[in-house]
Design a protein around this motif. Structure first.
Motif, PDB file in Angstrom:
ATOM      1  N   VAL A 106       0.933  -1.248  -0.086  1.00  0.00           N
ATOM      2  CA  VAL A 106       0.053   0.106  -0.046  1.00  0.00           C
ATOM      3  C   VAL A 106       0.831   1.105  -0.073  1.00  0.00           C
ATOM      4  CG1 VAL A 106      -1.841   1.105   1.169  1.00  0.00           C
ATOM      5  CG2 VAL A 106      -1.816  -1.294   1.208  1.00  0.00           C
ATOM      6  N   ASP A 107       1.891   1.214   0.782  1.00  0.00           N
ATOM      7  CA  ASP A 107       3.003   2.255   0.960  1.00  0.00           C
ATOM      8  C   ASP A 107       4.175   1.867   1.375  1.00  0.00           C
ATOM      9  OD1 ASP A 107       3.967   4.903   1.588  1.00  0.00           O
ATOM     10  OD2 ASP A 107       2.290   5.711   2.491  1.00  0.00           O
ATOM     11  N   ASN A 108       5.213   2.129   0.911  1.00  0.00           N
ATOM     12  CA  ASN A 108       6.482   1.883   1.074  1.00  0.00           C
ATOM     13  C   ASN A 108       7.279   2.830   1.947  1.00  0.00           C
ATOM     14  OD1 ASN A 108       7.200   3.311  -0.908  1.00  0.00           O
ATOM     15  ND2 ASN A 108       8.940   2.109  -1.321  1.00  0.00           N
ATOM     16  N   ASP A 109       6.609   3.973   2.420  1.00  0.00           N
ATOM     17  CA  ASP A 109       7.153   4.911   2.991  1.00  0.00           C
ATOM     18  C   ASP A 109       6.080   5.516   3.957  1.00  0.00           C
ATOM     19  OD1 ASP A 109       8.990   6.857   3.914  1.00  0.00           O
ATOM     20  OD2 ASP A 109       8.647   8.226   2.349  1.00  0.00           O
ATOM     21  N   TYR A 110       5.320   4.600   4.704  1.00  0.00           N
ATOM     22  CA  TYR A 110       4.236   4.881   5.555  1.00  0.00           C
ATOM     23  C   TYR A 110       4.556   6.013   6.909  1.00  0.00           C
ATOM     24  CZ  TYR A 110      -0.256   4.328   7.749  1.00  0.00           C
ATOM     25  OH  TYR A 110      -1.451   4.315   8.400  1.00  0.00           O
ATOM     26  N   LYS A 111       3.985   7.035   7.268  1.00  0.00           N
ATOM     27  CA  LYS A 111       4.063   7.672   8.455  1.00  0.00           C
ATOM     28  C   LYS A 111       2.885   7.315   9.653  1.00  0.00           C
ATOM     29  CE  LYS A 111       7.045   9.855   6.024  1.00  0.00           C
ATOM     30  NZ  LYS A 111       8.478   9.392   5.838  1.00  0.00           N
ATOM     31  N   ASP A 112       3.869   7.005  10.864  1.00  0.00           N
ATOM     32  CA  ASP A 112       2.741   6.668  11.776  1.00  0.00           C
ATOM     33  C   ASP A 112       3.675   6.915  13.153  1.00  0.00           C
ATOM     34  OD1 ASP A 112       0.431   4.502  12.832  1.00  0.00           O
ATOM     35  OD2 ASP A 112       1.945   4.750  14.065  1.00  0.00           O
ATOM     36  N   ASP A 113       3.012   7.899  13.748  1.00  0.00           N
ATOM     37  CA  ASP A 113       3.618   8.286  15.022  1.00  0.00           C
ATOM     38  C   ASP A 113       3.995   7.391  16.374  1.00  0.00           C
ATOM     39  OD1 ASP A 113       3.585  10.944  14.238  1.00  0.00           O
ATOM     40  OD2 ASP A 113       1.703  11.457  15.221  1.00  0.00           O
ATOM     41  N   ASP A 114       3.084   6.347  16.387  1.00  0.00           N
ATOM     42  CA  ASP A 114       3.257   5.344  17.217  1.00  0.00           C
ATOM     43  C   ASP A 114       4.546   4.449  16.901  1.00  0.00           C
ATOM     44  OD1 ASP A 114       1.157   5.911  18.994  1.00  0.00           O
ATOM     45  OD2 ASP A 114       0.078   5.055  17.713  1.00  0.00           O
ATOM     46  N   LEU A 115       4.373   3.904  15.398  1.00  0.00           N
ATOM     47  CA  LEU A 115       5.539   3.221  14.967  1.00  0.00           C
ATOM     48  C   LEU A 115       6.738   3.798  14.862  1.00  0.00           C
ATOM     49  CD1 LEU A 115       3.383   0.840  12.194  1.00  0.00           C
ATOM     50  CD2 LEU A 115       4.243   0.357  14.693  1.00  0.00           C
ATOM     51  N   ASN A 116       6.643   5.087  14.834  1.00  0.00           N
ATOM     52  CA  ASN A 116       8.153   5.856  14.500  1.00  0.00           C
ATOM     53  C   ASN A 116       8.757   5.990  15.798  1.00  0.00           C
ATOM     54  OD1 ASN A 116       9.679   7.280  12.689  1.00  0.00           O
ATOM     55  ND2 ASN A 116       9.218   9.213  14.131  1.00  0.00           N
ATOM     56  N   ILE A 117       7.942   5.833  17.042  1.00  0.00           N
ATOM     57  CA  ILE A 117       8.791   5.895  18.395  1.00  0.00           C
ATOM     58  C   ILE A 117       9.401   4.427  18.536  1.00  0.00           C
ATOM     59  CG2 ILE A 117       8.391   5.549  20.656  1.00  0.00           C
ATOM     60  CD1 ILE A 117       5.881   7.500  20.417  1.00  0.00           C
ATOM     61  N   ILE A 118       8.911   3.382  18.005  1.00  0.00           N
ATOM     62  CA  ILE A 118       9.575   2.003  17.984  1.00  0.00           C
ATOM     63  C   ILE A 118      10.733   2.339  17.062  1.00  0.00           C
ATOM     64  CG2 ILE A 118       9.186  -0.542  17.477  1.00  0.00           C
ATOM     65  CD1 ILE A 118       6.475   0.074  18.283  1.00  0.00           C
ATOM     66  N   LEU A 119      10.600   2.553  15.855  1.00  0.00           N
ATOM     67  CA  LEU A 119      11.440   2.909  15.045  1.00  0.00           C
ATOM     68  C   LEU A 119      12.825   3.536  15.379  1.00  0.00           C
ATOM     69  CD1 LEU A 119      12.866   2.074  12.168  1.00  0.00           C
ATOM     70  CD2 LEU A 119      11.773   3.895  11.145  1.00  0.00           C
ATOM     71  N   GLU A 120      12.545   4.656  15.993  1.00  0.00           N
ATOM     72  CA  GLU A 120      13.640   5.497  16.563  1.00  0.00           C
ATOM     73  C   GLU A 120      14.346   4.823  17.873  1.00  0.00           C
ATOM     74  OE1 GLU A 120      12.105   9.234  17.941  1.00  0.00           O
ATOM     75  OE2 GLU A 120      11.989   9.976  15.814  1.00  0.00           O
ATOM     76  N   LYS A 121      13.735   4.015  18.706  1.00  0.00           N
ATOM     77  CA  LYS A 121      14.214   3.277  19.930  1.00  0.00           C
ATOM     78  C   LYS A 121      15.055   2.332  19.053  1.00  0.00           C
ATOM     79  CE  LYS A 121      13.293   0.220  23.784  1.00  0.00           C
ATOM     80  NZ  LYS A 121      12.185  -0.195  24.526  1.00  0.00           N
TER      81      LYS A 121
END
Length: 266
Positions: A106-121
């Motif tokens: 669907v989207d290979n550059d998806y934006k999501d605040d919750d998942l971005n926290i996990i990704l940053e960690k």
């Protein structure tokens, strides 16, 4: 759809989910066994169900698909990104290992605040710090700490498995012991390898290269890395200097430098 793909897809439920995944640092691979198609493997550390907003964190998430050509997907899926996919869940998935069948991107550059926290960690560097050796950076893709350290005028890679605090300290201590005696360890290793592999080396090259002596063998091989994966087990890896047509020479050892029989890999 081919029978091979039908059989593979039959391992997954019919229901299609809209899910966003946090992809690992080294997230993508593809392999082929007996059949016509490659099996695409995309590794993730967390996912979010777009409909229910449920978030699951798991180091053993895998998105799979049987494909004919890998190039398209190697361009789509990038390391340490968030992707939104249409997927089907494996029928017999456990809580430890969860596989999904890829239906659509669907989207290979998806934006999501919750998942971005996990990704940053996940993306934040982690180190094992030693006053003498310096900082070993944690490679989450292989669950090992690693560092390049000078060895006889060259840098070699030194890695040890992240097990627990006590075992990690033992690994660092044995690395210090190795480097404190590196000239002696280097000589013992090369002597041992040449004594045990010289006959094999000359048999290997019997048809197209002249035989080499033990002294020539020792000059050709070079230590490239040291790894500790299990407690009381070290593996030393050597560049073979083209003695075995570019294969790597490996020697396992305990912490007292009692060497096992050397072997070639690669």
């Amino acid at each position: 759809m081919s029978k091979e793909i039908e059989n593979f897809n039959s391992n997954f439920d019919d229901e299609i989910f809209d899910i966003a995944f946090v992809l690992k640092k080294q997230n993508l691979s593809a392999g082929k066994s007996k059949g016509k198609y490659y099996t695409l493997l995309v590794s993730a550390i967390a996912y979010k169900n777009i409909i229910t907003n449920e978030i699951i964190e798991n180091e053993n998430l895998l998105i799979v698909k049987e494909i004919e050509d890998t190039n398209h997907y190697f361009q789509i899926f990038r390391n340490k990104t968030i992707v939104r996919l249409k997927v089907r869940k494996e029928k017999d998935s456990s809580d430890l290992y969860i596989r999904f069948l890829l239906e659509d991107v669907v989207d290979n550059d998806y934006k999501d605040d919750d998942l971005n926290i996990i990704l940053e960690k996940y993306s934040r560097p982690v180190y094992y710090k030693d006053e003498e050796l310096g900082d070993f950076e944690f490679d989450k893709s292989i669950d090992m700490f690693s560092k390049n350290i000078e060895w006889n005028d060259d840098n070699i890679s030194v890695l040890f498995k992240n097990i627990d605090k006590e075992v990690n300290k033992k690994s660092a201590d044995i690395i210090k012991k190795i480097f404190a005696n590196k000239k002696d360890v280097d000589k013992k290793l090369k002597d041992y390898i040449s004594e045990n592999m010289l006959e094999d080396a000359n048999s290997w090259n019997d048809d197209d290269k002249p035989h080499i002596s033990k002294e020539e063998f020792i000059k050709l091989i070079t230590l490239t890395s040291i790894t500790i994966i299990y407690e009381n087990n070290i593996t030393f890896y050597f560049d073979d200097g083209d003695i075995f047509s570019g294969h790597v020479i490996a020697v396992d050892s305990d912490y007292d430098f009692n060497f096992a029989e050397p072997y070639i890999i690669g």
